[in-house]
Design a protein around this motif. Sequence first.
Motif, short mmCIF file in Angstrom:
data_model
loop_
_atom_site.label_atom_id
_atom_site.label_comp_id
_atom_site.label_asym_id
_atom_site.label_seq_id
_atom_site.Cartn_x
_atom_site.Cartn_y
_atom_site.Cartn_z
N ARG A 20 0.81 -1.22 0.00
CA ARG A 20 0.00 0.00 0.00
C ARG A 20 0.84 1.27 0.00
O ARG A 20 0.33 2.34 -0.28
CB ARG A 20 -0.92 0.04 1.22
N TYR A 21 2.12 1.14 0.31
CA TYR A 21 3.00 2.31 0.29
C TYR A 21 3.25 2.79 -1.14
O TYR A 21 3.76 3.88 -1.35
CB TYR A 21 4.33 1.99 0.98
N ILE A 22 2.90 1.97 -2.11
CA ILE A 22 3.04 2.35 -3.52
C ILE A 22 1.80 3.13 -3.92
O ILE A 22 0.68 2.64 -3.74
CB ILE A 22 3.22 1.09 -4.40
N TYR A 23 2.00 4.31 -4.49
CA TYR A 23 0.89 5.16 -4.93
C TYR A 23 0.11 4.44 -6.03
O TYR A 23 0.70 4.02 -7.04
CB TYR A 23 1.43 6.50 -5.45
N GLY A 24 -1.17 4.24 -5.81
CA GLY A 24 -2.00 3.55 -6.79
C GLY A 24 -2.37 2.14 -6.39
O GLY A 24 -3.17 1.49 -7.07
#
Length: 125
Positions: A20-24
């Motif tokens: 979830r730390y990845i944007y999108g």
Amino acid sequence: MARIAGVNIPTNKRVAISLRYIYGIGPQNAVEICEKLSIPLERRVNQLTDEEILRIRELIDRDYRVEGDLRREVAMNIKRLMDMACYRGLRHRRGLPVRGQRTHTNARTRKGKAVAIAGKKKVTK
């Protein structure tokens, strides 16, 4: 520390949470990625093998629009609305709430810090 889509994801957290730390990538996409690659949801990032990290990286690159591409697309959509001068575009341009929220009170996140009106004093009796 694993690096996926240009983002260092935390190593001590579960895979579904770290993605979830990845944007999108939100909660639903993170679980979906784990299920597609048959990675147990309770497994932590530091327990992943290099091959599993590589599979995650390839799946995200192939099937999902994340980070720079997604940010660019969102910015272009907002710019398009502003160029068309439609109502939503004007709200973006003026820095006001776009989705129908009230502005008489609240809306401080979009409008910024409240500015005092000069020359207006409270009359007391």
